[in-house]
Design a protein around this motif. Structure first.
Motif, short mmCIF file in Angstrom:
data_model
loop_
_atom_site.label_atom_id
_atom_site.label_comp_id
_atom_site.label_asym_id
_atom_site.label_seq_id
_atom_site.Cartn_x
_atom_site.Cartn_y
_atom_site.Cartn_z
N THR A 209 37.36 45.97 48.18
CA THR A 209 35.99 46.43 47.97
C THR A 209 35.04 45.84 49.00
N TRP A 210 35.43 44.73 49.63
CA TRP A 210 34.58 44.12 50.65
C TRP A 210 34.49 45.00 51.90
N ASN B 136 32.99 42.53 39.45
CA ASN B 136 34.13 41.61 39.57
C ASN B 136 33.77 40.21 39.10
N TRP B 137 32.55 39.76 39.38
CA TRP B 137 32.16 38.39 39.06
C TRP B 137 31.66 38.22 37.63
N THR C 34 31.35 46.57 50.83
CA THR C 34 30.26 45.60 50.66
C THR C 34 29.80 45.04 52.00
N SER D 295 26.52 44.41 44.19
CA SER D 295 27.76 45.09 44.54
C SER D 295 29.00 44.42 43.96
N GLN D 296 28.91 43.12 43.65
CA GLN D 296 30.09 42.39 43.19
C GLN D 296 30.02 41.97 41.72
N SER E 292 40.09 43.75 44.43
CA SER E 292 38.82 43.04 44.56
C SER E 292 38.51 42.73 46.03
#
Length: 476
Positions: free
Chosen positions: A46-47, A217-218, A50, A213-214, A43
């Motif tokens: 991935t930034w 995950n969220w 992003t 984009s997140q 997780s």
């Protein structure tokens, strides 16, 4: 009239824009390697993607406008230095936090696209502008393909850090040549940078793109995702009101309302959704083990080679579009490019049992990308005053990115919504995703049909406090 070697100027612009485009996709196949090397979570890693996306979306239109105001060469050199610093920092990054920061700095390079288009318009003979923009668009499109193809061999032969060391040398050379040989643009827009507009634009772009984009995950129903979408809507409304009332807006909304501009931007939104999503999900499809009932268990390098036909087709069709545009018109080429994308994705949804089928479809899609990229840039550049070139082309690039984020997010929901007991996606998830992307590209083709064959004879008249700008070159 050209004052210095336009060939050398074009080489610098193509190098900078091509490297930035390559950096967009170069790191994606290496994310598992980066995660392992820097001892971080999936997780968190991935930034790396992003942060780059958010930074580029913010800086592309803002610095495009700054270039219109203070000079495109000066801004270009500053942006190249930022990309150089970002690549150097990424190559030396001791941990994931520094690497993410480096990617934020690299994202400043998004402004290379509008600045390059503006410099071509200012410095090249009018008869050479459409062809040069098409050639540059071909380099930009192909750059993303080079990243996908080259990442695997570079990481296997060297190390993931060389994904950044190689661009360091290239960008450094381009910066030195730009300082010496690229002339400063004579056309300047009147006014100043609207920093309130810049802050509001940055705010709603980040609030929109971050949850897209997140969300995987969220969670799409999480408070963070819903709250950020609501914030994006609110900030967008405030931004529109602020820009409409500003004496020196960051983005001139009157220009955005021109028929040739808003229809091209609509096509960019829809085509971007299909293009960026296929770049994100086709490698994963071919890397899926055949035990899942589909896929080929390809390595990162092998999956990159399957994308090679797309890369070659993008470059060839982008270059050819410059020769075809005077005869067929940019509108026809944009329509054809989007239609080819829809055709390729439709075939992919039904026809993916063999590797050669995927490679063939990738090549057809690449033809569409090359035509669409070049024609969108030519339509925007030919429809706006010279002093608005950077801001207008920057917004077009941003709208394409927003479309890509939406397309990737929705495709991710379809692909990961239902999983096999092994944890791998069902084949139907991919086929439904490819079908949706085909429909979006078809929508882009229909939007392209709305582009006026020839722009309206008069632009909106500038307000009394603004200096008049030169009329743009008519587009077909």
């Amino acid at each position: 009239m050209p004052r210095k070697s336009t060939r050398l100027t074009f080489a610098v612009l193509a190098t900078g824009a091509g490297v930035f485009s390559m950096l967009q996709s170069l790191i994606a196949p290496a994310l598992p390697t980066v995660q392992h090397a820097l001892h971080t979570s999936q997780s968190t890693v991935t930034w790396v993607m992003t942060a780059y996306l958010l930074s580029a979306s913010v800086f592309t239109p803002i610095l495009g406008r700054v270039g219109d105001l203070i000079g495109k060469k000066r801004t270009l050199v500053g942006v190249l230095l930022a990309v150089l610093a970002g690549c150097l920092l990424a190559a030396l990054a001791p941990n994931i936090g520094v690497l993410i920061l480096a990617r934020v700095v690299q994202g400043v390079g998004g402004a290379l696209f509008p600045l390059s288009f503006g410099i071509i318009r200012d410095e090249f003979a009018p008869s050479r502008v459409p062809g040069s923009i098409s050639n540059l668009s071909a380099v930009i499109a192909a750059g993303g393909g080079v990243g996908m193809v080259a990442a695997g061999p570079i990481v296997s032969a060297l190390d993931y850090r060389w994904l950044f060391w190689i661009p360091v040398g290239i960008v450094a050379a381009a910066t030195l040549i730009a300082l010496r040989y690229v002339p400063e643009s004579p056309d300047r827009a009147e006014g100043r940078v609207s920093w309130l507009g810049a802050v509001l634009l940055s705010g709603w772009l980040v609030a929109l793109l971050l949850p897209l984009s997140q969300a995987g995950n969220w969670g799409w129903g999480s408070a963070r995702v819903i709250g950020l979408f609501a914030l994006a809507v609110a900030l967008f409304a405030v931004w529109l009101c602020t820009e409409a009332r500003s004496r020196s807006p960051l983005i001139d909304l009157r220009i955005m309302r021109l028929p040739a501009v808003w229809t091209t931007n609509l096509a960019a939104l829809l085509f971007g959704a299909g293009m960026y999503a296929i770049w994100s999900f086709l490698p994963g499809f071919v890397q899926t083990p055949s035990t899942a009932g589909y896929g080929f268990g390809a390595s990162v390098t092998a999956s990159g080679l399957l994308m090679l036909p797309m890369l070659l087709a993008m470059f060839v069709s982008g270059v050819l579009s410059g020769r075809l545009e005077p005869r067929l018109g940019a509108k026809a080429l944009l329509t054809a490019g989007a239609a080819l994308g829809a055709l390729a994705l439709g075939f992919l949804a039904l026809w993916h049992a063999e590797q050669w089928q995927v490679a063939f479809v990738a090549g057809v899609f690449g033809l569409g990308i090359g035509l669409a990229f070049a024609s969108m840039a030519n339509l925007i550049v030919g429809s706006v005053p010279p002093g608005q070139t950077g801001a207008a082309t920057g917004m077009n690039a941003n709208i394409r990115t927003i479309g890509g984020s939406i397309g990737a997010a929705v495709t991710s929901v379809l692909v990961t919504g239902r999983l096999q007991p092994s944890g791998l996606p069902l084949e139907s998830g991919y086929t439904h995703g490819f079908t949706l992307l085909a429909v979006l590209c078809l929508g882009a083709a229909l939007a392209a049909l709305l582009v006026p064959v020839r722009r309206a004879s008069r632009l909106p008249q500038p307000a009394a406090h603004q200096a008049p700008t030169a009329a743009p070159t008519p587009v077909r």
